[in-house]
Design a protein around this motif. Sequence first.
Motif, PDB file in Angstrom:
ATOM      1  N   UNK A  92       6.854  -2.149  -7.086  1.00 26.75           N
ATOM      2  CA  UNK A  92       7.966  -2.977  -6.605  1.00 26.75           C
ATOM      3  C   UNK A  92       9.084  -2.095  -6.060  1.00 26.75           C
ATOM      4  N   UNK A  93       9.404  -1.015  -6.770  1.00 28.25           N
ATOM      5  CA  UNK A  93      10.458  -0.113  -6.311  1.00 28.25           C
ATOM      6  C   UNK A  93      10.064   0.570  -5.000  1.00 28.25           C
ATOM      7  N   UNK A  94       8.799   0.989  -4.912  1.00 24.83           N
ATOM      8  CA  UNK A  94       8.342   1.651  -3.687  1.00 24.83           C
ATOM      9  C   UNK A  94       8.398   0.697  -2.502  1.00 24.83           C
ATOM     10  N   UNK A  95       7.967  -0.545  -2.709  1.00 31.45           N
ATOM     11  CA  UNK A  95       8.000  -1.534  -1.633  1.00 31.45           C
ATOM     12  C   UNK A  95       9.431  -1.800  -1.185  1.00 31.45           C
ATOM     13  N   UNK A  96      10.356  -1.893  -2.131  1.00 25.97           N
ATOM     14  CA  UNK A  96      11.756  -2.132  -1.800  1.00 25.97           C
ATOM     15  C   UNK A  96      12.320  -0.964  -1.000  1.00 25.97           C
ATOM     16  N   UNK A  97      11.994   0.253  -1.412  1.00 23.84           N
ATOM     17  CA  UNK A  97      12.483   1.433  -0.696  1.00 23.84           C
ATOM     18  C   UNK A  97      11.953   1.463   0.739  1.00 23.84           C
ATOM     19  N   UNK A  98      10.686   1.096   0.912  1.00 23.30           N
ATOM     20  CA  UNK A  98      10.125   1.067   2.263  1.00 23.30           C
ATOM     21  C   UNK A  98      10.818   0.000   3.098  1.00 23.30           C
ATOM     22  N   UNK A  99      11.027  -1.172   2.533  1.00 26.55           N
ATOM     23  CA  UNK A  99      11.711  -2.230   3.279  1.00 26.55           C
ATOM     24  C   UNK A  99      13.114  -1.795   3.686  1.00 26.55           C
TER      25      UNK A  99
ATOM     26  N   UNK B 280       0.826  -1.215   0.000  1.00 29.12           N
ATOM     27  CA  UNK B 280       0.000   0.000   0.000  1.00 29.12           C
ATOM     28  C   UNK B 280       0.856   1.260   0.000  1.00 29.12           C
ATOM     29  N   UNK B 281       2.171   1.081   0.116  1.00 30.07           N
ATOM     30  CA  UNK B 281       3.062   2.241   0.163  1.00 30.07           C
ATOM     31  C   UNK B 281       2.996   2.976   1.484  1.00 30.07           C
ATOM     32  N   UNK B 282       2.611   2.288   2.556  1.00 33.35           N
ATOM     33  CA  UNK B 282       2.414   2.908   3.865  1.00 33.35           C
ATOM     34  C   UNK B 282       3.660   2.686   4.724  1.00 33.35           C
ATOM     35  N   UNK B 283       4.607   3.603   4.616  1.00 32.11           N
ATOM     36  CA  UNK B 283       5.873   3.455   5.321  1.00 32.11           C
ATOM     37  C   UNK B 283       5.689   3.504   6.837  1.00 32.11           C
TER      38      UNK B 283
ATOM     39  N   UNK C 229       1.261  -8.945 -10.877  1.00 32.72           N
ATOM     40  CA  UNK C 229       0.264  -8.512  -9.892  1.00 32.72           C
ATOM     41  C   UNK C 229       0.531  -7.098  -9.397  1.00 32.72           C
ATOM     42  N   UNK C 230       1.776  -6.630  -9.546  1.00 29.42           N
ATOM     43  CA  UNK C 230       2.110  -5.256  -9.188  1.00 29.42           C
ATOM     44  C   UNK C 230       2.996  -4.679 -10.295  1.00 29.42           C
ATOM     45  N   UNK C 231       3.075  -3.360 -10.345  1.00 31.65           N
ATOM     46  CA  UNK C 231       3.882  -2.681 -11.367  1.00 31.65           C
ATOM     47  C   UNK C 231       5.330  -2.541 -10.904  1.00 31.65           C
ATOM     48  N   UNK C 232       6.187  -2.136 -11.840  1.00 32.20           N
ATOM     49  CA  UNK C 232       7.578  -1.859 -11.494  1.00 32.20           C
ATOM     50  C   UNK C 232       7.649  -0.756 -10.441  1.00 32.20           C
ATOM     51  N   UNK C 233       6.820   0.263 -10.585  1.00 29.32           N
ATOM     52  CA  UNK C 233       6.823   1.373  -9.624  1.00 29.32           C
ATOM     53  C   UNK C 233       6.447   0.881  -8.223  1.00 29.32           C
TER      54      UNK C 233
END
Length: 355
Positions: A70-77, A21-24, A64-68
Motif C-alpha cells: 500500500x505504501x509503495x503504491x501510494x508513493x508511485x501515485x 506491481x510496483x512498476x513506477x 489483499x495487499x500488505x501495508x508495504x
Amino acid sequence: MSGHPDPVVRCTALLRDAVLRGDEYTAVDVVVDALHDGIDAETVLLEVIGVVQASVGEDWAANRISVAQEHAATAINDRVIGTLALSTPRSPGGRGRITVACVDGEWHALPARLLAEVLRLRGFDVDYLGAQVPSAHLITHLHRTGPDAVALSSSIATRLPTAHATISACQAAGVPVIVGGAAFGPDGRYARLLAADAWAPDARAAAETLAGGLPVPARPHAQPTDDLPHLSDQEFTLVDRNAPGLVAAVVEGLSGRIPEMAHYDDAQLLRTAEDVRHIVDFLAVALYTGDPELFTGFLDWTASVLSARSVPPHVLPPVLDLLGEELRDFPRASDLLAVAAAARDGDPHGAGRPA
C-alpha cells in the motif's frame, strides 16, 4: 458489446496493475499516454489516479495487499502526479491564492495533493504544504503569504481536535478555511461542528466553492468550548492525556482474561497495545465531538478489517469492559462504552480482537 472500453476505465485498470506491481515506469507511461490520447489532466487526476488510490486502500482493508504494498503504491501515485504536473501546460493563475495543507499528525497527503493540482489547473496560485503541517508553522505561513483561503485535509477522525484548533487559528488570522477528507464525515457533519467556513466532498466541489470565494471569518475565536460546550466536563482532556496509562491497564487486564495471551511474543503484545491505543484514541475523539457514532463506527470498521484477516472475534468485549472499569467515574465515557458494548452484543459476528 463494444470491443473498445472507455479510455478512462482502461487507463485506470492499467495504472492499478502497474502500481500494485510496483512498476513506477509503466505507471508514468500510462498517465503520459492518457494525456496524449486526449484525456484531460483533471480527469486523469481524479478519475484515474484518485480512483486507483482509493482501490489500493480498499485492497489493504480487505487483506489483499500488505501495508508495504500500500505504501509503495501510494508513493508511485504521488510521483505520477508530479509527472502529470510537469507534462501539463501551466495555468496563467490569477484566480486567487490558496494554501493547501494536511492537519498536523495527518500523513495521508495524496487527497490534498490531488486538490492542489486541480486548483492549479483551474487557475489558482497554490501553496501546497504537504502532510502533517504543525499549526504554528501554518499560521506563520499565512501571515507571510496572505492567501485568500486555507484548504485543510484530514483522513483520520482522531485528528479532529487538532483540526479544530487549526481552523480556529486560521480564522483568528483572518483567513477562511475549507475542509475535506474522510475525517470530516461523508456529509461534512464534523466540518460544521468545528465551525469550518466551508466543506467539500471532493476536489472538484472544493475548487468550485473556492472559485466563488469565501468571506473573511466573521467570528474569529480561539476556545474549543465556544463550539463544543460539553468539553467543559474535561472528560476528553483527561482521557486523551491518560491514554498511555489506560492502554497499559487494559493490556494487563486482558492477560488475565484471555488465556492465549500467555503465549504472545513481544511483537504480538506490541500489536495488542497499539490496537488498544487506537480504540482509546477513537473513544477520546467521540468524547470531543459528542458523537457516539465515531466510536461505534470505528469498532465496526475494525471488525471488518480483522474479519478479513481471520482474527478470532472474542477479545473486543473484554477491552470495552476493562475500559469501562478504568473510566467508571466518567459519565459520558461510560455511556459511550455501554453503547458500544451493546452494539457488539447485537453483532452475531463479534468485532474481532485488537491484536
